[in-house]
Design a protein around this motif. Structure first.
Motif, mmCIF file in Angstrom:
data_model
loop_
_atom_site.group_PDB
_atom_site.id
_atom_site.type_symbol
_atom_site.label_atom_id
_atom_site.label_comp_id
_atom_site.label_asym_id
_atom_site.label_seq_id
_atom_site.Cartn_x
_atom_site.Cartn_y
_atom_site.Cartn_z
ATOM 1 N N THR A 130 0.839 -1.200 0.000
ATOM 2 C CA THR A 130 0.000 0.000 0.000
ATOM 3 C C THR A 130 0.870 1.244 0.000
ATOM 4 N N THR A 170 -13.576 -1.700 -5.702
ATOM 5 C CA THR A 170 -14.292 -1.457 -4.441
ATOM 6 C C THR A 170 -14.438 -2.742 -3.640
ATOM 7 N N ARG A 186 -0.242 3.843 1.493
ATOM 8 C CA ARG A 186 -0.690 4.595 2.664
ATOM 9 C C ARG A 186 0.296 4.435 3.812
ATOM 10 N N THR A 202 -8.211 2.044 -2.098
ATOM 11 C CA THR A 202 -7.195 3.050 -2.428
ATOM 12 C C THR A 202 -5.815 2.552 -2.020
ATOM 13 N N GLY A 203 -4.810 3.306 -2.450
ATOM 14 C CA GLY A 203 -3.437 3.030 -2.008
ATOM 15 C C GLY A 203 -2.835 1.782 -2.600
ATOM 16 N N GLN A 204 -3.306 1.362 -3.790
ATOM 17 C CA GLN A 204 -2.742 0.152 -4.395
ATOM 18 C C GLN A 204 -1.344 0.453 -4.930
ATOM 19 N N GLU A 255 -14.245 2.510 -1.871
ATOM 20 C CA GLU A 255 -13.220 2.387 -2.898
ATOM 21 C C GLU A 255 -11.942 1.822 -2.284
ATOM 22 N N THR A 289 -13.195 1.559 -11.247
ATOM 23 C CA THR A 289 -12.777 1.693 -9.850
ATOM 24 C C THR A 289 -12.893 0.341 -9.155
#
Lengths: 557, 96
Positions: free
Chosen positions: A230, A385, A232, A545-547, A543, A383
């Protein structure tokens, strides 16, 4: 790419032990004179070529104040052979764990660094380069206040250039260890040392950290590797996990993902699932505490399904697919370990269900004639999810005979009517998982999801009088669940209300529809919901995120 | 064989759970008694019966009827505050 400190930069200070075990420190302050550092390893031909030159420089300028220090990347025995072979008279330190070599950032040995006061670099280079060596000698002599000595002799037959050999820092095993050492400092979790005689798996089970199956010990190396999945930051709080509402950082999610057996590229999915499950709408506290069967069912949509190998096809609820098995498990472990939700304590499910170990599927978007779940719920098709739904275990809807959408819709409706109890209508959410073969039957007639929902509501609509508790079956709809206008002044249903047909679900949109499963088999599945709506749990989509692309993880330890 | 003890990272929230110590059980009921219906089906029937018995056997005790909005979620703060402020003891019906 080499990061060897260049002229003008400050050379890193260090303290190592020499071959006799004495401390060899390079931490000179402003008053210190010139120091020449010579990094080498014993089996490097370019180091062999350079060593005699460094020794000559030591003999020529040592008496004038130049301090020469060798730094060996080898163990003592190999280092001793190298020192003896070249009759090195200067101090040689052992960079046993290669941290100093790593700090100096060179790619190849030999590496030479001439530093002056305050460890300010005067000249540096790696490999062999005659011009660099000449420059270094001149600057070393200048620092000592003497003319440059004749170090290079014609009979040496030195080349102008010779590449060095790869620094040991770049050996895969060493690089991994050094990366862990550097990265570990960024991890905030408490360290737990497993007693040396204990089996790590048994130790973790004894601490109550598992779900009844063995968990992977979350070592620093594994957690750092997981965090590569990630973008993040590890310290970011992504959720407050019920029942204790404890903050879950990306790092804590990663630790539990390691334990569950996830690969790093799954981590963004686990994070998104945690974010979705720890919302007021999903009401994870209630889902966890109920005596009912409910557990988070994770549905993944979008491109990430293919990228991480998430199963959307045959045996989609079954075993054998690492992404499915471990993503759902990671969320459960997070709830257990961070949230404190353990069976028999806050988790009071009467019977539980296998999905409480793990339950994660991908929608088989490629074989569906319908727009996928996440698009229906307002996200772009491209997207990725997760949707979490508080569901029961999957149950079969079997219909191999229907060839029309109308007939198949009726089959599905009648099966769905059994959710919780046939006499309970005006229910909340249900997850209907339509198999590809069944989806084709609907697609042939351009039957939309809205059409299917309407058909389900149509075939399940029954007069209220059939749904109330009676002598035949004391279970039935509670009067409090009826619309107020259905009740007369006496609090009983009016005659008109008793004849009013009530469909199974409060709203058509309470029927969540996804396509999943193998392409052969006219079987679909239903997963009943729990107390749905504002007072219970509502499906939530987030969603992912941070892939971040991740390298092959086979060598992670 | 391992020759050093491995180190793992703590997967928990690292805080010992707060000990939830219930207040000491009163020796006798001599103050306001709360009866909390958690809002499960037929909880009111049960609570009605409890109230009837309390009034019959302990006529001097005031009874305060309280109700959670939903059984699916923890009691909201204002209800907990009310229990703390008004009741000396509570009886809570836990099931249907």
């Amino acid at each position: 790419m080499s990061d060897l400190p260049a002229a003008g930069a400050e050379a890193p200070a260090f303290s190592l032990t020499d071959r006799q075990g004495a401390t060899l420190a390079f931490d000179g302050g402003a008053a210190a004179g010139a120091t020449l550092l010579f990094f080498f390893k014993h089996d490097c031909a370019t180091c062999e070529l350079t060593a005699p030159l460094v020794e000559r420089l030591h003999r020529a300028l040592g008496p004038h104040g130049l301090r020469v220090a060798g730094v060996s990347q080898d163990p003592e025995a190999d280092t001793a052979g190298f020192v003896d072979r070249h009759g090195l008279g200067f101090d040689v330190a052992l960079d046993a764990d290669l941290t100093v070599s790593a700090d100096y950032g060179f790619d190849a040995v030999p590496a030479l660094v001439l530093a002056g006061a305050a460890r300010r670099v005067r000249h540096s280079f790696e490999g062999f380069a005659r011009q660099d060596l000449v420059a270094l000698i001149e600057r070393a002599a200048g620092a000592c206040g003497v003319p440059a000595p004749a170090i290079i002799r014609e009979e040496d037959g030195l080349p102008d250039h010779r590449p060095g050999c790869g620094s040991k820092v770049h050996d895969p095993e060493v690089a991994r260890r050094l990366a862990v050492r550097r990265g570990a400092a960024t991890l905030g979790a408490r360290r737990v040392r497993i007693p040396v005689d204990d089996d790590p798996f048994e130790f973790m089970a004894s601490q109550g950290l598992d779900d009844g199956l063995p968990v992977v010990p979350p070592t620093e190396a594994r957690v750092l590797r997981m965090l590569e999945g990630t973008t993040r930051p590890a310290s970011e709080v992504v959720a407050h996990v019920p029942p204790n509402l404890a903050p879950a950082t990306v790092e804590k999610v990663a630790i539990n993902a390691v334990m569950a057996g996830c690969r790093p590229e799954y981590l963004p999915v686990v994070i998104a699932a945690a974010e979705a499950a720890c919302t007021d709408a999903f009401n994870l506290h209630g889902v966890l505490a109920t005596t009912y069967f409910a557990t988070p069912v994770i549905v993944v949509n979008g491109p990430i399904r293919r990228r991480i190998g998430l199963n959307c096809g045959g045996n989609v609820f079954g075993q054998g697919f690492r992404a499915n098995a471990t993503i759902g498990r990671a969320l459960q472990l997070l709830v257990r370990n961070v949230g404190g939700g353990r069976p028999g304590e806050v988790d009071m499910s009467t019977l539980g269900q296998p999905g409480k170990f793990t339950c994660c599927i991908g929608e088989h978007e490629e074989v569906s004639g319908w727009e996928p779940l996440h698009v229906e719920r307002g996200f772009p098709a491209g997207t990725s999810t997760v949707t979490v739904f508080a569901g029961e275990a999957p149950r079969a809807i079997r219909d191999q005979l229907s060839r029309t959408a109308r007939s198949l819709g009726a089959s599905m409706g009648w099966c769905l009517e059994t959710m919780a109890h046939p006499k309970l209508h005006r229910m909340g959410e249900v997850l209907l998982v339509v198999s590809p073969e069944h989806a084709r039957t609907f697609a042939r007639e351009s039957c939309t999801k809205a059409d299917l929902r309407a058909r389900i509501q149509e075939v399940t609509a029954r007069p209220l009088r059939e749904l109330l508790p009676d002598d035949e079956c004391q279970k039935g709809m509670a009067l409090g669940t009826l619309p107020p206008e259905y009740l007369g002044p006496d609090g009983r249903p009016t005659a008109e209300a008793l004849d009013t047909p009530l469909p199974k679900f409060r709203r058509d949109d309470d029927i969540l529809i996804v396509v999943a499963g193998g392409t052969a088999g006219k079987f679909s599945a239903m997963l009943g919901g729990w107390a749905s709506g504002a007072a219970g749990s509502t499906a939530v989509t987030r969603e992912i995120t941070g892939q971040r692309p991740v390298r092959n993880a086979l060598q992670t330890r | 064989m391992r020759n050093e003890s491995p180190v793992i990272l703590d997967p928990t929230d690292e805080r010992a759970p707060m000990g939830r110590q219930p207040a000491a059980r009163p020796a006798r009921l001599d103050g306001p008694l709360g009866i909390i219906d958690i809002a499960k089906a037929r909880g009111d029937v049960f609570c009605d019966e409890v109230e009837r018995l309390v009034r019959e056997r302990l006529p001097s005790v005031d009874v305060i009827r309280l109700r959670k909005p939903t059984y699916t979620k923890p009691a909201p703060g204002d209800l907990r505050d009310e229990v703390g402020a008004r009741c000396r003891a509570v009886i809570q019906a836990l099931a249907d």
